[in-house]
Design a protein around this motif. Structure first.
Motif, PDB file in Angstrom:
ATOM      1  N   TRP A  81      80.840  55.900  16.790  1.00  0.00           N
ATOM      2  CA  TRP A  81      79.706  55.255  17.440  1.00  0.00           C
ATOM      3  C   TRP A  81      78.439  55.414  16.598  1.00  0.00           C
ATOM      4  O   TRP A  81      77.703  54.455  16.377  1.00  0.00           O
ATOM      5  CB  TRP A  81      79.464  55.828  18.829  1.00  0.00           C
ATOM      6  N   CYS A  82      78.187  56.622  16.143  1.00  0.00           N
ATOM      7  CA  CYS A  82      76.984  56.883  15.347  1.00  0.00           C
ATOM      8  C   CYS A  82      77.014  56.094  14.042  1.00  0.00           C
ATOM      9  O   CYS A  82      75.977  55.584  13.604  1.00  0.00           O
ATOM     10  CB  CYS A  82      76.844  58.378  15.081  1.00  0.00           C
ATOM     11  N   GLY A  83      78.182  55.979  13.438  1.00  0.00           N
ATOM     12  CA  GLY A  83      78.298  55.185  12.216  1.00  0.00           C
ATOM     13  C   GLY A  83      77.979  53.722  12.455  1.00  0.00           C
ATOM     14  O   GLY A  83      77.266  53.089  11.669  1.00  0.00           O
ATOM     15  N   ALA A  84      78.490  53.181  13.560  1.00  0.00           N
ATOM     16  CA  ALA A  84      78.224  51.777  13.887  1.00  0.00           C
ATOM     17  C   ALA A  84      76.741  51.570  14.195  1.00  0.00           C
ATOM     18  O   ALA A  84      76.148  50.565  13.771  1.00  0.00           O
ATOM     19  CB  ALA A  84      79.081  51.339  15.073  1.00  0.00           C
ATOM     20  N   LEU A  85      76.135  52.502  14.909  1.00  0.00           N
ATOM     21  CA  LEU A  85      74.705  52.391  15.208  1.00  0.00           C
ATOM     22  C   LEU A  85      73.874  52.487  13.935  1.00  0.00           C
ATOM     23  O   LEU A  85      72.909  51.743  13.750  1.00  0.00           O
ATOM     24  CB  LEU A  85      74.280  53.475  16.204  1.00  0.00           C
ATOM     25  N   LYS A  86      74.260  53.379  13.043  1.00  0.00           N
ATOM     26  CA  LYS A  86      73.556  53.518  11.766  1.00  0.00           C
ATOM     27  C   LYS A  86      73.643  52.227  10.958  1.00  0.00           C
ATOM     28  O   LYS A  86      72.700  51.844  10.265  1.00  0.00           O
ATOM     29  CB  LYS A  86      74.158  54.670  10.969  1.00  0.00           C
ATOM     30  N   ASP A  87      74.772  51.538  11.082  1.00  0.00           N
ATOM     31  CA  ASP A  87      74.951  50.254  10.378  1.00  0.00           C
ATOM     32  C   ASP A  87      74.225  49.106  11.072  1.00  0.00           C
ATOM     33  O   ASP A  87      74.318  47.961  10.629  1.00  0.00           O
ATOM     34  CB  ASP A  87      76.443  49.926  10.254  1.00  0.00           C
ATOM     35  N   GLY A  88      73.543  49.403  12.186  1.00  0.00           N
ATOM     36  CA  GLY A  88      72.740  48.393  12.862  1.00  0.00           C
ATOM     37  C   GLY A  88      73.449  47.617  13.961  1.00  0.00           C
ATOM     38  O   GLY A  88      72.923  46.620  14.453  1.00  0.00           O
ATOM     39  N   HIS A  89      74.630  48.070  14.372  1.00  0.00           N
ATOM     40  CA  HIS A  89      75.372  47.359  15.418  1.00  0.00           C
ATOM     41  C   HIS A  89      74.867  47.737  16.805  1.00  0.00           C
ATOM     42  O   HIS A  89      74.353  48.831  17.027  1.00  0.00           O
ATOM     43  CB  HIS A  89      76.869  47.657  15.308  1.00  0.00           C
ATOM     44  N   SER A  90      75.040  46.845  17.739  1.00  0.00           N
ATOM     45  CA  SER A  90      74.617  47.053  19.119  1.00  0.00           C
ATOM     46  C   SER A  90      75.750  47.702  19.924  1.00  0.00           C
ATOM     47  O   SER A  90      76.915  47.711  19.499  1.00  0.00           O
ATOM     48  CB  SER A  90      74.261  45.712  19.760  1.00  0.00           C
ATOM     49  N   VAL A  91      75.395  48.193  21.092  1.00  0.00           N
ATOM     50  CA  VAL A  91      76.398  48.726  22.020  1.00  0.00           C
ATOM     51  C   VAL A  91      77.356  47.609  22.410  1.00  0.00           C
ATOM     52  O   VAL A  91      78.573  47.814  22.443  1.00  0.00           O
ATOM     53  CB  VAL A  91      75.735  49.343  23.268  1.00  0.00           C
ATOM     54  N   GLU A  92      76.812  46.428  22.672  1.00  0.00           N
ATOM     55  CA  GLU A  92      77.654  45.294  23.039  1.00  0.00           C
ATOM     56  C   GLU A  92      78.690  45.032  21.945  1.00  0.00           C
ATOM     57  O   GLU A  92      79.872  44.834  22.230  1.00  0.00           O
ATOM     58  CB  GLU A  92      76.802  44.046  23.267  1.00  0.00           C
ATOM     59  N   TRP A  93      78.278  45.030  20.704  1.00  0.00           N
ATOM     60  CA  TRP A  93      79.198  44.811  19.586  1.00  0.00           C
ATOM     61  C   TRP A  93      80.238  45.926  19.519  1.00  0.00           C
ATOM     62  O   TRP A  93      81.429  45.682  19.343  1.00  0.00           O
ATOM     63  CB  TRP A  93      78.423  44.729  18.261  1.00  0.00           C
ATOM     64  N   MET A  94      79.764  47.196  19.666  1.00  0.00           N
ATOM     65  CA  MET A  94      80.683  48.334  19.553  1.00  0.00           C
ATOM     66  C   MET A  94      81.779  48.273  20.602  1.00  0.00           C
ATOM     67  O   MET A  94      82.936  48.561  20.303  1.00  0.00           O
ATOM     68  CB  MET A  94      79.923  49.664  19.691  1.00  0.00           C
ATOM     69  N   PHE A  95      81.431  47.913  21.836  1.00  0.00           N
ATOM     70  CA  PHE A  95      82.400  47.933  22.923  1.00  0.00           C
ATOM     71  C   PHE A  95      83.170  46.627  23.059  1.00  0.00           C
ATOM     72  O   PHE A  95      84.066  46.513  23.879  1.00  0.00           O
ATOM     73  CB  PHE A  95      81.713  48.279  24.243  1.00  0.00           C
ATOM     74  N   SER A  96      82.846  45.642  22.235  1.00  0.00           N
ATOM     75  CA  SER A  96      83.525  44.356  22.277  1.00  0.00           C
ATOM     76  C   SER A  96      84.866  44.426  21.544  1.00  0.00           C
ATOM     77  O   SER A  96      84.966  45.004  20.459  1.00  0.00           O
ATOM     78  CB  SER A  96      82.640  43.296  21.616  1.00  0.00           C
ATOM     79  N   GLY A  97      85.875  43.811  22.145  1.00  0.00           N
ATOM     80  CA  GLY A  97      87.190  43.745  21.495  1.00  0.00           C
ATOM     81  C   GLY A  97      87.184  42.860  20.266  1.00  0.00           C
ATOM     82  O   GLY A  97      88.007  43.010  19.376  1.00  0.00           O
ATOM     83  N   THR A  98      86.224  41.959  20.188  1.00  0.00           N
ATOM     84  CA  THR A  98      86.118  41.093  19.016  1.00  0.00           C
ATOM     85  C   THR A  98      85.090  41.624  18.026  1.00  0.00           C
ATOM     86  O   THR A  98      84.915  41.051  16.959  1.00  0.00           O
ATOM     87  CB  THR A  98      85.716  39.656  19.436  1.00  0.00           C
ATOM     88  N   GLY A  99      84.414  42.710  18.395  1.00  0.00           N
ATOM     89  CA  GLY A  99      83.411  43.325  17.518  1.00  0.00           C
ATOM     90  C   GLY A  99      83.964  44.616  16.934  1.00  0.00           C
ATOM     91  O   GLY A  99      84.925  44.619  16.187  1.00  0.00           O
ATOM     92  N   ASN A 101      85.345  47.118  18.610  1.00  0.00           N
ATOM     93  CA  ASN A 101      86.525  47.652  19.301  1.00  0.00           C
ATOM     94  C   ASN A 101      86.455  49.179  19.432  1.00  0.00           C
ATOM     95  O   ASN A 101      87.437  49.872  19.231  1.00  0.00           O
ATOM     96  CB  ASN A 101      87.801  47.213  18.588  1.00  0.00           C
ATOM     97  N   LEU A 102      85.268  49.677  19.787  1.00  0.00           N
ATOM     98  CA  LEU A 102      85.046  51.118  19.908  1.00  0.00           C
ATOM     99  C   LEU A 102      84.906  51.572  21.362  1.00  0.00           C
ATOM    100  O   LEU A 102      84.363  52.636  21.634  1.00  0.00           O
ATOM    101  CB  LEU A 102      83.790  51.518  19.117  1.00  0.00           C
TER     102      LEU A 102
END
Length: 145
Positions: A81-99, A101-102
């Protein structure tokens, strides 16, 4: 089931204690021949052990839909999660199956969305607190927090 989870967490915390993280009983130092205790000057625990113990303790009350996952599964979530946030991704993207997938689930366990957000907040607060404002702001804007 709840007793087993609590007992497992206690055993884990006491195990981490034996590595020098916190107190679950025992002495404060080594006893000298004259019976007086000395303060141990052992090195402090690694920050990853302390973070893991804090995250596991704070996530303990959050329910799962079938059963609590293995500790290693839980501990794998915050760094991704922290890596994805550091890369600028949103919570919506992280939890999306098409994003990303976290979403926090496994082959035999899962969480309802509200509890998944709670677990995310705990993980971010412990592992990458500099991203907490971003996460809570997004969740507030979407009405999830």
């Amino acid at each position: 089931m709840r007793h087993t989870v609590t007992k497992t967490a206690t055993v884990l915390l006491c195990t981490l204690t034996s590595l020098g993280l916190a107190g679950c009983g025992g002495g404060d130092g080594d006893a000298k021949a004259d019976g007086k205790a000395t303060v141990s000057t052992s090195p402090s625990p690694s920050s990853s052990e302390a973070l893991a113990a804090q995250y596991l303790a704070e996530s303990q009350p959050i329910p799962f839909t079938s059963h609590r996952p293995a500790i290693d599964e839980l501990l794998a979530l915050p760094p991704t999660w922290c890596g994805a946030l550091k890369d600028g991704h949103s919570v919506e993207w992280m939890f999306s199956g098409t994003g990303g997938n976290l979403y926090p689930n496994g082959s035999d366990w899962g969480m309802v969305k509200e509890d998944a957000y709670r677990l995310l907040i705990v993980g971010v607060r412990v592992y990458c607190p500099d991203r907490l404002d971003t996460v809570t702001k997004e969740l507030r804007e979407t009405g999830e927090y």
